[in-house]
Design a protein around this motif. Structure first.
Motif, mmCIF file in Angstrom:
data_model
loop_
_atom_site.group_PDB
_atom_site.id
_atom_site.type_symbol
_atom_site.label_atom_id
_atom_site.label_comp_id
_atom_site.label_asym_id
_atom_site.label_seq_id
_atom_site.Cartn_x
_atom_site.Cartn_y
_atom_site.Cartn_z
ATOM 1 N N ARG A 133 7.580 9.887 31.503
ATOM 2 C CA ARG A 133 8.537 10.370 32.547
ATOM 3 C C ARG A 133 9.591 8.671 33.038
ATOM 4 N N ASP A 181 9.227 12.667 21.100
ATOM 5 C CA ASP A 181 9.434 14.344 21.392
ATOM 6 C C ASP A 181 8.033 14.994 21.898
ATOM 7 N N GLU A 216 12.457 14.613 25.866
ATOM 8 C CA GLU A 216 12.057 13.294 25.271
ATOM 9 C C GLU A 216 11.372 12.350 26.439
ATOM 10 N N TRP A 217 10.186 11.956 25.906
ATOM 11 C CA TRP A 217 8.950 11.513 26.905
ATOM 12 C C TRP A 217 9.361 9.623 25.938
#
Lengths: 267, 291
Positions: free
Chosen positions: B120, B138, B145-146
């Motif tokens: 994150r 993804d 989303e990352w």
């Protein structure tokens, strides 16, 4: 019983306001960066929230906060756990942390900047610290901010020159995330206490320090501040709190943090 | 295997354009004797990955740096590193500015042989906008989303430790290892300077082996340099040299890096450097910092 103090400095008022940030946090790692936030975190750990975890700012978790500044040669810190930087990150990423930092800029979206000012990112006008841990902190756990001098230079009109933290800017919300996951808690300045829980997450006044007016706040903020129907005065420190503060800060470093060390109640 | 190397051999192990990780944190336990060798060399176009302090500032000032991967560059009690600041404000270096934790993840990804680690950290901030090389991905497991923190593969890591044996067993007694372990694991070759060269038997005593944080397979070379972290700290051996850092910081305003370099480093061996700053005994007496 608590006894409200009649004489106290503005720094002490800000310390007590900042300490109250942690009242309902439970058992989290609390980090106060800078002298006033560190005294505030220590005060909270010794009074309103004894479950708090705090480090020695180096590599150990303490069961009792260290006094700030020079300590006697025979001083024994009360270490309870190793807490090097990799483990700090483990705590950050767990979400069980609340930090109070002192950014150079804060914008209307509650975004903060400690990295650089002006120019282009390839050639900033003023290079400051870099983003440090602010990006990760802002998306992982609660963050509060302490601002010694409330002005339009800090509370900027546009966005921060370098957006180091995620705030409440709809254009920057990552896919799949909700702003409810972003926890910008409170902002403590020389004028008052603020949060971002006004309409549409607008910055609003939580309390004003004795003698401060709404107009003064608005004149010194680069964006509109929400003014609630009733505005309390920031509660005075209690004598008990001041006693603890004097123990945490025996060399009175707090007196050197605000220009001319003004009194809490304006003369 | 005997990995002991002379300080003068360091530069021969490095090449122009390499990506080099430097251990330590701000003004703490930096391999400064190794940095001084690079400052005296012809090496150039380096990419530096560091929790930066004067190591980064000096390399920038000496024109050794093409790019810095950083979250901060700071001397702690002097918050802003003067020569890094100059290099940035003159637009002299490329940067990859990332969160402190992202750097750790990048080193771990390199150490673990992963192309990236999802995280994150950095989402919603300018870390994403200012680093087009850092991609968002993804997740196969959720709808979010990352940030895909890329592996920070190092050609070399430069570290300073308290003790080492000739086989590359390294000991750090200071309270924090910082990210040194991950630098060692992320690097093709890890070159370590040490306060003291010890026999292997040393580690078998008491709990000495508990202060060893990576295995000797991760260490390529060992260079004994007592006082080699000066002017940074090597807790518990010595603290950082506050007056020296103040002089270094002041040189940025008057005289420039060349004056500092000429006074302490140019044409000098490490022993001569140490003489110029007061001698090894004075270094060992530097008080430990109080936080």
């Amino acid at each position: 019983m608590t006894t409200p103090a009649t004489e106290y400095s503005l720094a002490e008022l800000m310390i007590c306001a900042n300490a109250s940030a942690y009242d309902n946090d439970g058992e989290v790692l609390v980090t106060g960066i800078g002298v006033l936030p560190r005294i505030a975190a220590s005060l909270a750990m010794l009074s309103s929230n004894t479950d708090i975890m705090m480090t020695d700012s180096e590599a150990w978790l303490l069961s009792e906060p260290n006094p700030v500044g020079k300590r006697d040669a025979d001083f024994q810190p009360k270490a309870e756990t190793w807490m090097g930087f990799t483990r700090i990150f483990d705590n950050v990423w767990s979400g069980r942390r609340h930090l109070t930092g002192g950014p150079t800029q804060i914008d209307r979206f509650a975004q903060a900047n400690i990295s650089a000012l002006g120019g282009d990112h390839s050639k900033p006008k003023v290079q400051m610290l870099g983003v440090r841990g602010f990006p990760g902190n802002s998306i992982c756990h609660a963050n509060s901010y302490l601002v010694p001098m409330h002005s339009k230079r800090v509370f900027v009109e546009g966005e921060c020159d370098v957006v180091c933290t995620i705030g409440y800017n709809p254009d920057r919300l990552p896919k799949g995330y909700s702003f409810d996951e972003i926890d910008v808690r409170q902002v403590y300045t020389n004028l008052g206490v603020f949060d971002f829980r006004g309409p549409n997450r607008q910055m609003q006044i939580v309390s004003l320090h004795p003698g401060v007016t709404v107009e003064e706040v608005q004149e010194n903020t680069g964006f509109p501040v929400h003014v609630p129907a009733s505005i309390p005065t920031t509660p005075a420190p209690t004598e008990e709190q001041l006693d603890i503060i004097r123990r945490i800060d025996p060399h009175n470093l707090r007196a050197k943090q605000l220009k001319d060390n003004p009194p809490g109640v304006r003369g | 295997m005997n990995k002991e190397m002379a300080l003068q051999e360091l530069v021969g192990e490095l090449r122009d354009g390499m990506t080099i990780g430097i251990g330590g944190w701000g003004p703490r336990r930096k391999p400064m004797a190794l940095i001084r060798e690079i400052l005296k060399s012809d090496l150039k176009d380096l990419t530096i990955v560091a929790y930066g302090g004067a190591d980064v500032g000096m390399l920038c000032a000496a024109g050794k740096v093409k790019k810095v991967v950083f979250a901060f560059v700071s001397l702690d009690f002097i918050p802003l590193e003067p020569y890094f600041r100059q290099a940035r404000q003159n637009g002299e270096i490329e940067v990859m500015e990332i969160d402190e934790g992202m750097m750790l993840l990048g080193l771990r990804a390199a150490a673990w042989g992963c192309p990236y680690i999802p995280s994150r950290l950095g989402l919603g901030t300018d870390v994403v906008n200012l680093n087009p090389d850092i991609k968002l991905v993804d997740s196969p497991y959720d709808e979010k989303e990352w940030l895909a923190m890329p592996a920070l593969k190092l050609d070399a890591a430069l570290l300073h430790v308290d003790r080492a044996d000739r086989r590359g067993v390294c000991q750090i007694k200071g309270p924090d290892v910082y990210m040194d372990e991950w630098m060692a694991r992320a690097a093709d070759k890890t070159i370590v300077s040490c306060e003291e060269l010890v026999d292997t038997e040393y580690f078998a005593q008491g709990d000495e082996a508990r202060y060893v944080f990576w295995e000797r397979t991760m260490t390529s070379a060992v260079i004994p340099v007592a006082g080699g972290a000066h002017p940074t700290s090597c807790t518990p051996e010595y603290g950082f040299d506050v007056p020296h850092f103040q002089e270094y910081n002041a040189s940025a305003k008057e005289g420039g890096f060349e004056a500092y370099f000429d006074k302490y480093i140019k044409g000098r061996s490490e022993a001569e450097y140490q003489q110029a700053v007061g001698g090894i005994d004075a270094i060992r007496q530097l008080p430990l910092p109080v936080y």
